[in-house]
Design an enzyme around this catalytic site. Structure first.
Site, PDB file in Angstrom:
ATOM      1  CB  SER A  35      19.594 -36.667 -14.456  1.00  0.00           C
ATOM      2  OG  SER A  35      20.520 -35.926 -13.679  1.00  0.00           O
ATOM      3  N   GLY A  47      15.089 -35.981  -3.727  1.00  0.00           N
ATOM      4  CA  GLY A  47      14.901 -36.963  -4.769  1.00  0.00           C
ATOM      5  C   GLY A  47      13.588 -37.737  -4.651  1.00  0.00           C
ATOM      6  CD  GLU A  53      -1.354  -2.365   2.020  1.00  0.00           C
ATOM      7  OE1 GLU A  53      -2.156  -3.091   2.610  1.00  0.00           O
ATOM      8  OE2 GLU A  53      -0.117  -2.592   2.009  1.00  0.00           O
ATOM      9  CG  LEU A  99      20.267 -26.794  -4.014  1.00  0.00           C
ATOM     10  CD1 LEU A  99      19.829 -27.127  -2.586  1.00  0.00           C
ATOM     11  CD2 LEU A  99      19.325 -27.436  -5.025  1.00  0.00           C
ATOM     12  CB  THR A 133      18.977 -35.139  -4.579  1.00  0.00           C
ATOM     13  OG1 THR A 133      17.876 -35.983  -4.906  1.00  0.00           O
ATOM     14  CG2 THR A 133      19.134 -34.075  -5.655  1.00  0.00           C
ATOM     15  CD  GLU A 179      14.770 -27.425  -7.614  1.00  0.00           C
ATOM     16  OE1 GLU A 179      15.858 -27.870  -8.022  1.00  0.00           O
ATOM     17  OE2 GLU A 179      14.384 -26.272  -7.859  1.00  0.00           O
ATOM     18  NE  ARG A 223      22.924 -22.956 -12.306  1.00  0.00           N
ATOM     19  CZ  ARG A 223      22.370 -23.825 -11.462  1.00  0.00           C
ATOM     20  NH1 ARG A 223      22.333 -23.564 -10.168  1.00  0.00           N
ATOM     21  NH2 ARG A 223      21.839 -24.953 -11.911  1.00  0.00           N
ATOM     22  CB  CYS A 239      -0.755  -0.576   5.392  1.00  0.00           C
ATOM     23  SG  CYS A 239       0.882  -1.192   4.954  1.00  0.00           S
ATOM     24  CB  ALA A 255      19.572 -47.964 -15.575  1.00  0.00           C
TER      25      ALA A 255
END
Length: 360
Positions: free
Chosen positions: A171, A290, A52, A207, A199, A288, A210, A87, A167
Site C-alpha cells: 500500500s 482498517g 477571549e 501514528l 492494520t 484510519e 510527520r 471569560c 492483493a
C-alpha cells in the site's frame, strides 16, 4: 464590513486550535474597532487561557485599549471558575461594548448563562452569526456532552478503483506526497487517531504527525484480544497510547493505557470503545483503518464524516478499503450525498458529511 466577515475570521482563528484543546473545545475570538481587527486569539491547550482572554491580551500587547470595541467569538463565553477564571468577567472588565456569539455553550450549567451575565452587565449581545460553521467546530464537544460519544471521521487513501492495497497487501504509496501531507494535517486536527488490530499488525504504524509541525493526537488501537507486539512502534509515540480490548482479554504489562469494554460482533463493541474515548476527553477521533473497522462504524451509524484521498492509479484485484459482507441490494447501499472536492497535488480529496446511513 459585516458581522459575517468578522465571524468568518473568528472561525478561521478557532480552526488553528483543532486537536490541541481537548477536553475543551476550540474557540476563536476577534476584537474589532472601526472596521479593523485590534486583537484575536484561539483557546490554548487545557489549563491555558481561553480565546477571549487571548484576544484581549493580543489587543493590549499591540497597544490597543479594547474598551468600546466589538468581540466576535465562536462559542458563548464561559461564566464559571474552572481551570481558568470566567471569560465573561474578562470581557466585562475590558469594557467590550458588543459581543457577537456564534453558538450557545452546550454544557447544561453554562447554556445561555454567559450571555445573560453579559447582558445584565450592559453588554450588547447578538447570537447566531455563522452558527453552522461555529457548530461544526464544537461538534465533538457537543456530541460528548449530549450523547457521550465523540465526533468520528473516517480517513481513507484509495486508488481510483476503490482499493487501499494490492492483493498482496502492498500500500505504500498509493497517494502522492501532497495528499500524504494533507492527511497529516488532518491527523493533527484530531484528539485521537485510531486503527484496528489488523492494520496495526500489518503496517506497524507509529501514528505520529510527520511532514508538518503539528499537534500529536493520542494513538488508539482497537485490539480485542490485546495481542499487540511489545515491540510495536506505537510505544515510541510521544503520547501514551490507548489500547481498547475486550473485558476478557489477557492481562499484559504494556506501556499504554488499557481500556476494557464489552465484546461485540467480530471484536470489541465499537460504540462502547468510542464512549470510552469520549469519557477520556477525546472528542474528535480520526479513524484510519482498517476495512473492518470502517465498516463496523458505518454499520453502527457512528461515523460523522468520510474523507477519501483518491489517487489517479488503478489497482485491479486489490483490497477494498471497506470490509465486511456484501450488501444484498442497492437499497442497502450507503448513500453519501454531495461531497466537498479539492485537488491535492496529483490526487483528489473527497469529504462527505454522513447524513445518509446504511438502511435495511
Amino acid at each position: 464590513m459585516s458581522d459575517a466577515v468578522w465571524m468568518d475570521r473568528a472561525v478561521a482563528v478557532a480552526r488553528q486550535g483543532l486537536g490541541t484543546t481537548a477536553p475543551n473545545p476550540t474557540v476563536g475570538a476577534v476584537i474589532v474597532r472601526d472596521g479593523v481587527i485590534i486583537g484575536e486569539g484561539c483557546t490554548r491547550p487545557v489549563g491555558g487561557a481561553h480565546a477571549e482572554v487571548m484576544a484581549l491580551r493580543a489587543a493590549r500587547e499591540a497597544g490597543h485599549d479594547p474598551r468600546g470595541a466589538v468581540m466576535y467569538v465562536t462559542l458563548e463565553p464561559c461564566c464559571h471558575h474552572g481551570r481558568t477564571p470566567p471569560c465573561t468577567d474578562a470581557v466585562i472588565e475590558a469594557g467590550i461594548a458588543r459581543v457577537v456569539v456564534g453558538v450557545v455553550d452546550p454544557f447544561p450549567p453554562m447554556r445561555g448563562e454567559g450571555l445573560a451575565i453579559l447582558r445584565r452587565a450592559g453588554v450588547e449581545v447578538a447570537l447566531g452569526e455563522g452558527s453552522l460553521a461555529c457548530s461544526a467546530l464544537v461538534r465533538g464537544f457537543t456530541r460528548a456532552i449530549t450523547s457521550g460519544l465523540p465526533e468520528v471521521t473516517l480517513k481513507v487513501a484509495s486508488s481510483a478503483d476503490g482499493h487501499l492495497a494490492t492483493a498482496s497487501g502492498e500500500s505504500q504509496w498509493i497517494t502522492g506526497p501532497d495528499a500524504r501531507r494533507d492527511g497529516h494535517v488532518l491527523r493533527s486536527q484530531h484528539d485521537a487517531v485510531l486503527v484496528g488490530a489488523g492494520t496495526q499488525r500489518a503496517d506497524d504504524p507509529s501514528l505520529t504527525v510527520r511532514a508538518i509541525e503539528g499537534h500529536q493526537p493520542v494513538p488508539v488501537v482497537l485490539d480485542t484480544n490485546l495481542s499487540i507486539a511489545a515491540s510495536a512502534k506505537l510505544f515510541t509515540h510521544p503520547r501514551r497510547p490507548v489500547l481498547i480490548c475486550a473485558d476478557d482479554a489477557p492481562q499484559r504489562d504494556l506501556p499504554a493505557d488499557v481500556v476494557r469494554v464489552r465484546r461485540g460482533e467480530g471484536g470489541v463493541d465499537v460504540e462502547a470503545a468510542l464512549r470510552a474515548l469520549a469519557a477520556r476527553g477525546l472528542h474528535r477521533v480520526l479513524v484510519e483503518g482498517g476495512a473492518e473497522v470502517h465498516r463496523a462504524l458505518l454499520d453502527a451509524r457512528l461515523a460523522d464524516t468520510l474523507v477519501v484521498y483518491v489517487a489517479g492509479v488503478l489497482v485491479p484485484g486489490g483490497r477494498s478499503w471497506l470490509g465486511g459482507p456484501p450488501v444484498g441490494s442497492l437499497g442497502a447501499a450507503v448513500r453519501l450525498g454531495r461531497p466537498e472536492i479539492a485537488p491535492v497535488g496529483d490526487d483528489v480529496r473527497l469529504a462527505w458529511r454522513l447524513r445518509h446511513r446504511l438502511e435495511g
